[in-house]
Scaffold this active site. Structure first.
Site, PDB file in Angstrom:
ATOM      1  N   ARG A 261      64.391  57.364  21.049  1.00  0.00           N
ATOM      2  CA  ARG A 261      63.208  57.480  20.190  1.00  0.00           C
ATOM      3  C   ARG A 261      63.381  58.647  19.222  1.00  0.00           C
ATOM      4  NH1 ARG A 261      58.305  56.487  24.645  1.00  0.00           N
ATOM      5  NH2 ARG A 261      59.252  54.627  25.575  1.00  0.00           N
ATOM      6  N   ARG A 276      60.184  66.019  25.989  1.00  0.00           N
ATOM      7  CA  ARG A 276      60.163  65.170  24.793  1.00  0.00           C
ATOM      8  C   ARG A 276      61.538  65.247  24.118  1.00  0.00           C
ATOM      9  NH1 ARG A 276      55.741  63.100  22.195  1.00  0.00           N
ATOM     10  NH2 ARG A 276      54.386  64.493  23.365  1.00  0.00           N
ATOM     11  N   GLU A 348      52.120  63.211  31.218  1.00  0.00           N
ATOM     12  CA  GLU A 348      52.366  61.784  31.407  1.00  0.00           C
ATOM     13  C   GLU A 348      53.779  61.527  31.928  1.00  0.00           C
ATOM     14  OE1 GLU A 348      53.632  57.982  28.843  1.00  0.00           O
ATOM     15  OE2 GLU A 348      52.421  59.462  27.775  1.00  0.00           O
ATOM     16  N   SER A 351      53.140  55.047  31.785  1.00  0.00           N
ATOM     17  CA  SER A 351      52.025  54.307  31.189  1.00  0.00           C
ATOM     18  C   SER A 351      52.106  52.881  31.698  1.00  0.00           C
ATOM     19  CB  SER A 351      52.104  54.318  29.661  1.00  0.00           C
ATOM     20  OG  SER A 351      51.692  55.551  29.135  1.00  0.00           O
ATOM     21  N   ARG A 389      61.487  63.259  33.163  1.00  0.00           N
ATOM     22  CA  ARG A 389      60.252  63.973  33.524  1.00  0.00           C
ATOM     23  C   ARG A 389      60.127  64.101  35.044  1.00  0.00           C
ATOM     24  NH1 ARG A 389      55.504  62.928  29.031  1.00  0.00           N
ATOM     25  NH2 ARG A 389      56.848  63.265  27.213  1.00  0.00           N
TER      26      ARG A 389
END
Length: 420
Positions: A261, A276, A348, A351, A389
Site C-alpha cells: 500500500r 503503518r 486496529e 477489520s 501489528r
C-alpha cells in the site's frame, strides 16, 4: 456496486443511507443518467419497430413492381438514427457504470450513525491493558536493540516504510503466519489459498479498490497488474464471473500474502515502527455466503479473528465502525483493536466487513438457489490478523523488566524458543 433496480425503486431511501456516510453523497446523478438512458432506449426501440415495418413494406412494394427508392432511403435514415442512439446508449451505460463504481455501498441499517471515528462505539473488551512496574519501551526500540528488525537497512534497500526482519525477528514473523493459518484451517474450517500477489484491474475493480483508490496502489508500468493491497482481492475474485450452487455455500477461504500500500494519504502518521508501512504480511479470511446467512457469518468471522488475539493473550477491544468511518465497499464493519503500550491506546489489527452483494455485483459472483433462481452471493472478509501489528503487540506487551521478551505459549512450537 449498488443495484440500479434498487436505486430506481427506492431513491429516497438510498439517498438517506448514503448521506449517513457523507452529506455530500447522492444517487441523483445516477437517476438522471438512468432516466435519459431509458428515454433513448425507448426511442431506439420505436425506430427499430418502424424500420421493421418499412422494410416489410418494401417487400410488398417490390412484389407489386412499385418503386421503392423513397422507402429504402427512409429505412436508411432510420438506420442512421438508430446507430446514433445506440452510440448514445453506450455512452450513457459507461457514464452510469462509472458513477456507480465511484459510489460507495449503502450502510446497513444497524451501522451506527456518526461523523468521524470518534463516534465508533466499543462493543466489548477482552483482557486488561498491560501495566508495567518498569519503564517499558516501544517495539521499534526493542526490535533494534535485539536485532529483530533492521529499519535502517530496510530503507536503504527500498525506501521509507519498508522493513527488514532478521534472525529471531524473521522467525517470529513466520511463526505468527503459520499459527494463524493453522488455526483458521485446522480448527475454524477455512480452505487455505496461496494466490498470486499481483492482480489485474478487473479483480481490483471487483473488490472496490479501483477506480476510486488507484493512487494507493502500486502499479506495474505498461502492464495490467497491480501489487495486491490485501489477499481480499485475489481470493474474492477466484469466483469472478461464475455461478455457484447454493450447496457450495458458504465458502470459507484463508490466505497469507504480503500486502502493498502506498499509504498516499498517511503522511506523518505512525512514522516509526511496524504500524503503518508500505509492505506488510497479513493472513486474510474471506467468505462467500447466501444473503440469508451473511449477518450470522459476519459475527462468526469476527469471532474467528478474536480467537487469534485471545490465544496469544493480547488485550483487545471490538468497535463498530460508524457510517462516516466504514470502508467504501462495506455495509457493516467491526474493527478489532489490540492494546499497544507505546501508544497507550488500542490500535486496529483487524477489520471484519460484510459487503452484502456490493462486491459480488462488481465481480459478477452469483449462485443458483434451490429454486433455480440465480442471484448474487454476499461477500465478507476480515484480517486474521495483520501480522506486523501482531508482532509489535507481542514485543510490547510481553517485554520483561530484565529486557527479555516472552513468546506466547501457542507460538513456541513454531518459533522453537520461548523468549528473546
Amino acid at each position: 456496486m449498488l443495484d440500479i433496480k434498487l436505486i430506481r425503486e427506492n431513491p429516497e431511501k438510498i439517498n438517506e443511507l448514503l448521506k449517513r456516510r457523507n452529506p455530500e453523497l447522492s444517487i441523483d446523478n445516477v437517476l438522471e443518467i438512468d432516466a435519459e438512458r431509458r428515454k433513448v432506449q425507448t426511442l431506439a426501440d420505436e425506430l427499430r419497430a418502424r424500420r421493421k415495418s418499412e422494410s416489410q413494406k418494401i417487400g410488398i412494394m417490390k412484389k407489386n413492381c412499385e418503386n421503392t427508392d423513397s422507402v429504402q432511403e427512409e429505412v436508411r435514415k432510420i438506420g442512421d438514427e438508430i446507430k446514433e442512439l445506440e452510440d448514445k446508449l453506450v455512452e450513457l451505460d459507461n457514464a452510469q457504470r462509472s458513477t456507480l463504481l465511484h459510489t460507495p455501498n449503502i450502510p446497513d441499517e444497524t451501522t451506527p450513525i456518526g461523523t468521524s471515528e470518534n463516534d465508533n462505539p466499543t462493543l466489548k473488551t477482552w483482557g486488561e491493558p498491560t501495566k508495567f512496574d518498569f519503564e517499558a519501551k516501544p517495539h521499534w526500540d526493542l526490535c533494534e536493540e535485539k536485532g529483530l528488525v533492521d529499519f535502517e537497512r530496510g530503507v536503504k534497500i527500498s525506501q521509507s516504510r519498508f522493513t527488514l526482519y532478521r534472525g529471531k525477528g524473521a522467525r517470529l514473523e513466520r511463526a505468527i503466519i503459520e499459527f494463524f493459518l493453522d488455526l483458521h484451517t485446522l480448527e475454524q474450517g477455512y480452505e487455505e489459498i496461496l494466490p498470486p500477489f499481483m492482480a489485474n484491474a478487473a479483480a481490483m475493480t471487483g473488490t472496490g479498490q479501483l477506480p476510486k483508490f488507484e493512487e494507493d496502489m502500486y502499479k506495474c508500468v505498461d502492464e495490467d497488474l497491480y501489487l495486491i493491497p490485501t489477499a481480499e482481492v485475489p481470493v474474492t475474485n477466484i469466483y469472478q464471473n461464475e455461478i455457484l450452487s447454493e450447496d457450495d455455500l458458504p465458502k470459507y477461504m484463508t490466505a497469507y500474502t504480503p500486502c502493498f500500500r502506498r499509504e498516499a494519504g498517511s503522511a506523518g502518521k505512525d512514522t516509526r515502527g511496524l504500524i503503518r508501512v508500505h509492505q506488510f504480511n497479513k493472513v486474510e479470511m474471506v467468505k462467500l455466503t447466501t444473503p440469508e446467512t451473511s449477518k450470522e457469518e459476519h459475527e462468526k468471522l469476527t469471532r474467528d479473528a478474536e480467537k487469534c488475539l485471545e490465544l496469544l493473550g493480547l488485550p483487545y477491544r471490538r468497535v463498530a465502525l460508524c457510517t462516516a468511518d466504514i470502508g467504501f465497499s462495506a455495509n457493516k464493519c467491526f474493527d478489532l483493536e489490540v492494546w499497544l503500550p507505546s501508544y497507550n491506546t488500542y490500535k486496529e489489527i483487524s477489520s471484519c466487513s460484510n459487503f452484502g452483494d456490493y462486491q459480488a455485483r462488481r465481480a459478477n459472483i452469483r449462485y443458483r438457489n434451490k429454486d433455480g433462481k440465480v442471484q448474487f452471493v454476499h461477500t465478507l472478509n476480515g484480517s486474521g490478523l495483520a501480522v506486523g501489528r501482531t508482532f509489535a503487540a507481542i514485543v510490547e506487551n510481553f517485554q520483561q523488566a530484565d529486557g527479555t521478551i516472552i513468546i506466547p505459549e501457542v507460538l513456541r512450537k513454531y518459533t522453537g524458543f520461548d523468549k528473546i
